[in-house]
Design a protein around this motif. Structure first.
Motif, mmCIF file in Angstrom:
data_model
loop_
_atom_site.group_PDB
_atom_site.id
_atom_site.type_symbol
_atom_site.label_atom_id
_atom_site.label_comp_id
_atom_site.label_asym_id
_atom_site.label_seq_id
_atom_site.Cartn_x
_atom_site.Cartn_y
_atom_site.Cartn_z
ATOM 1 N N UNK B 19 -11.570 -33.992 -29.674
ATOM 2 C CA UNK B 19 -12.948 -33.844 -30.135
ATOM 3 C C UNK B 19 -13.345 -32.387 -30.326
ATOM 4 N N UNK B 20 -12.496 -31.463 -29.913
ATOM 5 C CA UNK B 20 -12.964 -30.081 -29.887
ATOM 6 C C UNK B 20 -11.810 -29.112 -30.143
ATOM 7 N N UNK B 21 -11.114 -29.290 -31.268
ATOM 8 C CA UNK B 21 -9.965 -28.423 -31.555
ATOM 9 C C UNK B 21 -10.424 -27.165 -32.287
ATOM 10 N N UNK B 22 -10.104 -26.034 -31.734
ATOM 11 C CA UNK B 22 -10.524 -24.772 -32.328
ATOM 12 C C UNK B 22 -9.337 -23.815 -32.380
ATOM 13 N N UNK B 23 -9.069 -23.301 -33.569
ATOM 14 C CA UNK B 23 -8.009 -22.288 -33.689
ATOM 15 C C UNK B 23 -8.231 -21.502 -34.971
ATOM 16 N N UNK B 31 1.885 -18.952 -36.250
ATOM 17 C CA UNK B 31 1.339 -19.402 -34.972
ATOM 18 C C UNK B 31 2.052 -20.685 -34.565
ATOM 19 N N UNK B 32 2.551 -20.746 -33.344
ATOM 20 C CA UNK B 32 3.197 -21.955 -32.852
ATOM 21 C C UNK B 32 2.164 -22.888 -32.241
ATOM 22 N N UNK B 33 2.411 -24.183 -32.369
ATOM 23 C CA UNK B 33 1.556 -25.185 -31.708
ATOM 24 C C UNK B 33 2.479 -26.144 -30.966
ATOM 25 N N UNK B 34 2.321 -26.181 -29.644
ATOM 26 C CA UNK B 34 3.230 -26.943 -28.797
ATOM 27 C C UNK B 34 2.453 -28.018 -28.059
ATOM 28 N N UNK B 35 3.100 -29.150 -27.803
ATOM 29 C CA UNK B 35 2.455 -30.201 -27.035
ATOM 30 C C UNK B 35 3.314 -31.442 -27.043
ATOM 31 N N UNK B 36 3.083 -32.355 -26.096
ATOM 32 C CA UNK B 36 3.887 -33.581 -26.050
ATOM 33 C C UNK B 36 3.607 -34.468 -27.255
ATOM 34 N N UNK B 37 4.527 -35.412 -27.534
ATOM 35 C CA UNK B 37 4.349 -36.243 -28.723
ATOM 36 C C UNK B 37 3.237 -37.249 -28.495
ATOM 37 N N UNK B 196 -1.447 -27.339 -27.269
ATOM 38 C CA UNK B 196 -2.411 -28.258 -27.875
ATOM 39 C C UNK B 196 -3.528 -28.625 -26.897
ATOM 40 N N UNK B 197 -3.137 -28.933 -25.663
ATOM 41 C CA UNK B 197 -4.125 -29.320 -24.651
ATOM 42 C C UNK B 197 -5.223 -28.282 -24.501
ATOM 43 N N UNK B 198 -4.817 -27.008 -24.522
ATOM 44 C CA UNK B 198 -5.788 -25.939 -24.262
ATOM 45 C C UNK B 198 -6.734 -25.720 -25.431
ATOM 46 N N UNK B 199 -6.234 -25.871 -26.682
ATOM 47 C CA UNK B 199 -7.121 -25.582 -27.811
ATOM 48 C C UNK B 199 -7.889 -26.813 -28.265
ATOM 49 N N UNK B 200 -7.449 -28.018 -27.882
ATOM 50 C CA UNK B 200 -8.062 -29.208 -28.468
ATOM 51 C C UNK B 200 -8.794 -30.078 -27.460
ATOM 52 N N UNK B 201 -8.383 -30.040 -26.215
ATOM 53 C CA UNK B 201 -8.962 -30.991 -25.271
ATOM 54 C C UNK B 201 -9.914 -30.324 -24.287
ATOM 55 N N UNK B 202 -10.110 -29.018 -24.463
ATOM 56 C CA UNK B 202 -11.065 -28.317 -23.608
ATOM 57 C C UNK B 202 -10.525 -28.127 -22.214
#
Lengths: 266, 203
Positions: B19-23, B31-37, B196-202
């Protein structure tokens, strides 16, 4: 367990004016695989990895011309024996998920595989459930038709089918494609444990990193040629332990090992 | 500058993926974007390149909303190039879908002239991925979203493709969002990597 001598595969095609041509796609190559061993077959797409698997099981297309000899436990593996042993003494995990029957629920297909390998009818359901559970699939997945499974789930159903029986030789064609790292690791661990319990496992993959952690030996294929068979432990440092330039290039191209583009290719 | 401001997305009748993805990605930056599938990395990539419309928030290119008609200056490259092309088109038609590709680009990507008459299934995965990259490099291109583009490729092909993209970022100032679960790859290609968790899930 499995001995491959002088194997080569060509495809027969018709050219202009009904001339017939044979294009060699693989080989000639020599390969052995023992019980308790995981052999990784690594190469780029188009290197002939899947052809090798299909030749072992006798499921190449009709225009394929196979020469050379295959022996399983010392006895020649001819077409009749391939058909008789497939799904019993040896099992293939195909690469494409279209190999599942689209009209049959996943759990039932694993049950069939158990039946094919000689398990009694009443035991099949439980065996199928346990086999699916080993790959992290529950009752929902067992009830699903193939179209409702994700690519990774379908691949795990096929792995369950191959390992539900008592096959001594398991050939897995790209078993981790489409899986996230966690599930890929689980699949590779499971293949390793099958070998540790005395089965022979051939793992076909383009993912060198994943293969190295689980394989004993790595066979490198390039454009149909077997470039090198090296112990997995030879892949370290700058690749000094590797005999062929191509195997070294493949190792050094990994992001963690310098990410080098081979001079000839760039 | 390509920005995602408080982006959110939910599938119809499903819970929101995020609900809150900011980059923000600057020109020429990788820029790399990492996160689980399954967490929504690809969905975020498709929002940034105009394939999906955001449920909340906005995608801004140089401060203005993304243009939705014509060639999108943000192009999306996916894991399976077979799914990104029309299987009934010949490679030549695919390559010039947006504009005629420059011979220099084709040479740099190792795309042979003989491929033009072939259909996508007649190329290997690595070859088709290079075709998909060449197609995206139209003159109006500003940013690339590279979503697991080398997962299905062998190590050498992967290194070749990323060597090309790194040069592209430096020479043409194309900004690239590299989405991958492979930390070693992101460390090798990206100037900075986001979780991903840090930029999108707050927090």
């Amino acid at each position: 367990m499995l001995e491959i001598t002088d194997l080569s595969i060509a495809f027969r095609r018709y050219g202009p004016l009904l001339t017939r041509r044979e294009t060699r796609m693989l080989g000639p190559l020599e390969l052995t695989l023992s019980r308790g061993e995981v052999l990784a077959v690594v190469g780029a797409s188009g290197a002939g990895k899947s052809l090798l698997a299909h030749a072992i099981f006798g499921v190449l297309p009709g225009n394929a011309v196979v020469s050379g000899a295959l022996r399983l436990d010392g006895t020649p593996l001819d077409a009749a024996r391939q058909a008789a042993l497939c799904g019993r003494l040896m099992a293939l995990v195909p690469q494409s998920i279209t190999h599942l029957d689209p009209l049959v629920r996943a759990g039932r297909q694993v049950g069939w595989a158990a039946g094919r390998s000689g398990h009694a009818r009443r035991a099949r359901h439980g065996l199928a459930r346990d086999a699916l559970a080993r790959f992290g699939l529950g009752p929902d997945a067992a009830r699903a038709y193939p179209h409702a499974l994700s690519g990774g789930m379908a691949r795990r159903v096929m792995l369950a089918m191959a390992s539900v029986g008592s096959a001594d030789l398991i050939v897995a064609d790209e078993p981790t494609n489409g899986l996230d790292p966690e599930n890929a690791g689980r699949v590779l661990d499971h293949l390793r444990s099958l070998a540790d319990r005395g089965r022979a496992v051939m793992m076909i993959t383009h993912d060198l990193t994943g293969a190295l952690g689980h394989a004993d030996r790595v066979a490198i294929l390039r454009e149909g040629q077997l470039v090198e068979i090296a112990p997995a432990t030879a892949f370290r440092g700058a690749g000094e332990g590797l005999a062929s330039p191509y195997a070294r290039a493949l190792w050094q191209a990994l992001p963690a090992n310098g990410f080098l583009v081979p001079v000839a290719a760039s | 500058m390509l920005e995602a401001r408080a982006l959110g997305f939910a599938h119809p009748e499903g819970p929101p993926l995020f609900t809150d993805a900011t980059l923000a990605i600057a020109p020429g930056e990788i820029v790399g974007l990492h996160g689980p599938s399954g967490i929504g990395k690809s969905t975020l990539g498709r929002l940034l390149s105009g394939h999906l419309a955001p449920g909340w928030g906005a995608v801004l290119l140089d401060g203005a909303p993304l243009r939705m008609a014509g060639f999108c200056p943000v192009q999306y490259l996916g894991q399976s190039p077979m799914h990104m092309v029309n299987p009934r088109w010949r490679v030549g038609a695919i390559l010039s879908e947006a504009s005629a590709p420059e011979p220099k680009t084709l040479a740099a990507l190792g795309i042979a002239e003989g491929w033009s008459a072939r259909y996508p299934h007649e190329l290997s995965g690595g070859q088709l991925q290079r075709v998909a990259i060449a197609r995206a490099l139209a003159p109006g291109l500003r940013f690339l979203v590279a979503d697991e583009i080398s997962t299905m490729l062998d190590a050498i092909t992967q290194a070749e493709i990323w060597a090309f993209l790194t040069r592209l970022a430096a020479e043409r100032g194309i900004g690239i969002l590299a989405i991958s679960h492979d930390r070693a790859l992101l460390e090798a290609v990206a100037t900075r990597t986001l979780e991903f968790r840090e930029i999108a899930l707050g927090p």
